[in-house]
Scaffold this motif. Structure first.
Motif, PDB file in Angstrom:
ATOM      1  N   TRP A  68       0.826  -1.205   0.000  1.00  0.00           N
ATOM      2  CA  TRP A  68       0.000   0.000   0.000  1.00  0.00           C
ATOM      3  C   TRP A  68       0.861   1.255   0.000  1.00  0.00           C
ATOM      4  O   TRP A  68       2.023   1.235   0.424  1.00  0.00           O
ATOM      5  N   ALA A  69       0.295   2.339  -0.496  1.00  0.00           N
ATOM      6  CA  ALA A  69       0.988   3.619  -0.558  1.00  0.00           C
ATOM      7  C   ALA A  69       0.839   4.354   0.764  1.00  0.00           C
ATOM      8  O   ALA A  69      -0.267   4.480   1.289  1.00  0.00           O
ATOM      9  N   VAL A  70       1.960   4.814   1.313  1.00  0.00           N
ATOM     10  CA  VAL A  70       1.934   5.704   2.474  1.00  0.00           C
ATOM     11  C   VAL A  70       1.744   7.139   1.994  1.00  0.00           C
ATOM     12  O   VAL A  70       0.971   7.908   2.549  1.00  0.00           O
ATOM     13  N   ASN A  71       2.457   7.491   0.940  1.00  0.00           N
ATOM     14  CA  ASN A  71       2.264   8.762   0.237  1.00  0.00           C
ATOM     15  C   ASN A  71       2.768   8.566  -1.192  1.00  0.00           C
ATOM     16  O   ASN A  71       3.060   7.436  -1.604  1.00  0.00           O
ATOM     17  N   ASP A  72       2.879   9.644  -1.965  1.00  0.00           N
ATOM     18  CA  ASP A  72       3.254   9.508  -3.374  1.00  0.00           C
ATOM     19  C   ASP A  72       4.649   8.926  -3.574  1.00  0.00           C
ATOM     20  O   ASP A  72       4.941   8.362  -4.633  1.00  0.00           O
ATOM     21  N   ASN A  73       5.513   9.061  -2.558  1.00  0.00           N
ATOM     22  CA  ASN A  73       6.900   8.631  -2.714  1.00  0.00           C
ATOM     23  C   ASN A  73       7.302   7.468  -1.819  1.00  0.00           C
ATOM     24  O   ASN A  73       8.460   7.037  -1.853  1.00  0.00           O
ATOM     25  N   LEU A  74       6.386   6.967  -1.005  1.00  0.00           N
ATOM     26  CA  LEU A  74       6.703   5.894  -0.068  1.00  0.00           C
ATOM     27  C   LEU A  74       5.588   4.864  -0.041  1.00  0.00           C
ATOM     28  O   LEU A  74       4.400   5.218   0.002  1.00  0.00           O
ATOM     29  N   LEU A 129       5.707  -8.947  -2.927  1.00  0.00           N
ATOM     30  CA  LEU A 129       4.368  -9.521  -2.883  1.00  0.00           C
ATOM     31  C   LEU A 129       3.396  -8.527  -3.492  1.00  0.00           C
ATOM     32  O   LEU A 129       3.324  -7.383  -3.047  1.00  0.00           O
ATOM     33  N   MET A 130       2.620  -8.981  -4.494  1.00  0.00           N
ATOM     34  CA  MET A 130       1.833  -8.039  -5.262  1.00  0.00           C
ATOM     35  C   MET A 130       0.648  -8.742  -5.940  1.00  0.00           C
ATOM     36  O   MET A 130       0.854  -9.569  -6.828  1.00  0.00           O
ATOM     37  N   PRO A 131      -0.605  -8.437  -5.563  1.00  0.00           N
ATOM     38  CA  PRO A 131      -1.744  -9.004  -6.286  1.00  0.00           C
ATOM     39  C   PRO A 131      -1.702  -8.595  -7.757  1.00  0.00           C
ATOM     40  O   PRO A 131      -1.350  -7.463  -8.090  1.00  0.00           O
ATOM     41  N   SER A 159      -3.083  -4.786 -17.440  1.00  0.00           N
ATOM     42  CA  SER A 159      -3.724  -3.471 -17.380  1.00  0.00           C
ATOM     43  C   SER A 159      -4.517  -3.336 -16.089  1.00  0.00           C
ATOM     44  O   SER A 159      -4.932  -4.328 -15.481  1.00  0.00           O
ATOM     45  N   ARG A 160      -4.747  -2.094 -15.682  1.00  0.00           N
ATOM     46  CA  ARG A 160      -5.488  -1.819 -14.452  1.00  0.00           C
ATOM     47  C   ARG A 160      -6.905  -2.366 -14.517  1.00  0.00           C
ATOM     48  O   ARG A 160      -7.467  -2.806 -13.514  1.00  0.00           O
ATOM     49  N   TYR A 177      -4.609  -2.551  -7.838  1.00  0.00           N
ATOM     50  CA  TYR A 177      -4.610  -1.141  -8.268  1.00  0.00           C
ATOM     51  C   TYR A 177      -3.281  -0.471  -7.918  1.00  0.00           C
ATOM     52  O   TYR A 177      -2.772   0.356  -8.677  1.00  0.00           O
ATOM     53  N   TRP A 178      -2.739  -0.810  -6.735  1.00  0.00           N
ATOM     54  CA  TRP A 178      -1.456  -0.238  -6.300  1.00  0.00           C
ATOM     55  C   TRP A 178      -0.379  -0.456  -7.347  1.00  0.00           C
ATOM     56  O   TRP A 178       0.441   0.430  -7.608  1.00  0.00           O
ATOM     57  N   ARG A 179      -0.401  -1.618  -7.962  1.00  0.00           N
ATOM     58  CA  ARG A 179       0.614  -1.927  -8.972  1.00  0.00           C
ATOM     59  C   ARG A 179       0.593  -0.906 -10.108  1.00  0.00           C
ATOM     60  O   ARG A 179       1.645  -0.535 -10.625  1.00  0.00           O
TER      61      ARG A 179
END
Length: 222
Positions: A68-74, A129-131, A159-160, A177-179
């Motif tokens: 998951w995204a913590v912010n745009d860069n992390l 690890l990535m769905p 694709s998304r 979606y995170w991917r």
């Protein structure tokens, strides 16, 4: 996708080994594995020795291992690892700050906890690890979810929009979606890495924190 292998390598408990602060350049790929495990209904298992669902058992990766995204860069997440100069005992349940050096995520950082190893990994290799990342050689997803998942066995969805496919379980869609959103569909980008103290948000999910964790520096992220 959500594949569980080598369950016996790591238990949901504290681990300790001689301090080994790993750092260097590395590579990334994508897969899904875990420490704390769940049954096919995504309920946590209390038996850390439960047999892997990839081998006819009942233990699968819990769906909250998605990045998951913590912010745009992390971002935070989990990975199978093979770190040169160390051993399984030195990197199991350790956390690493990855700084991507190539592709559309160059300059972004991700902190991952090592939750497994893999005989197919190269030196300084982080298999994130990535769905939607592909079920790989050990496909436990069909037995866990009762259906095949979208995308190719190696590489996953392209694709998304495939994250919304009817055969993509709803509990995996945010990670898929995170991917495409945070990770920008990067294709195995290179990284520099250093070992850091694990964020509580990661150890709360995995149930594993090393006894020597406090000897490593805090992550250096904006």
């Amino acid at each position: 996708m959500y594949t569980k292998i080598a369950l016996g390598l790591i238990a949901a408990a504290s681990l300790t080994a001689p301090t080994y602060a790993a750092s260097g350049n590395g590579v990334t790929t994508r897969r899904l594995l875990a420490v704390r495990t769940c049954d096919a209904n995504n309920s946590p298992l209390t038996n850390v020795d439960a047999k892997s669902g990839c081998d006819g058992g009942v233990a699968y990766t819990c769906t909250n291992y998605s990045p998951w995204a913590v912010n745009d860069n992390l971002a935070y997440g989990f990975a199978a690892t093979a770190i040169g100069g160390g051993s399984e005992s030195s990197w199991c349940c350790a956390c690493y700050q990855l700084t991507f050096t190539s592709g559309p995520v160059a300059g972004k950082s991700m902190i991952v906890q090592s939750t497994n190893t893999g005989g197919d990994l190269g030196n300084n290799h982080f298999d994130i690890l990535m769905p939607g990342g592909g079920v790989g050689i050990f496909d436990g997803c069909r037995s866990e979810f009762g259906q095949s998942l979208p995308g190719q066995q190696y590489g996953g969805v392209s694709s998304r929009s495939e994250c919304d496919a009817s055969n993509m379980p709803a509990s995996l869609r945010a990670g898929c979606y995170w991917r495409f959103d945070w990770f920008k569909n990067a294709d195995n980008p290179g990284v520099t890495f250093k070992q850091v103290a694990c964020p509580a948000a990661l150890t709360a999910i995995s149930g594993c924190k090393r006894n020597d964790d406090a000897s490593f520096p805090a992550p250096s992220v904006a």
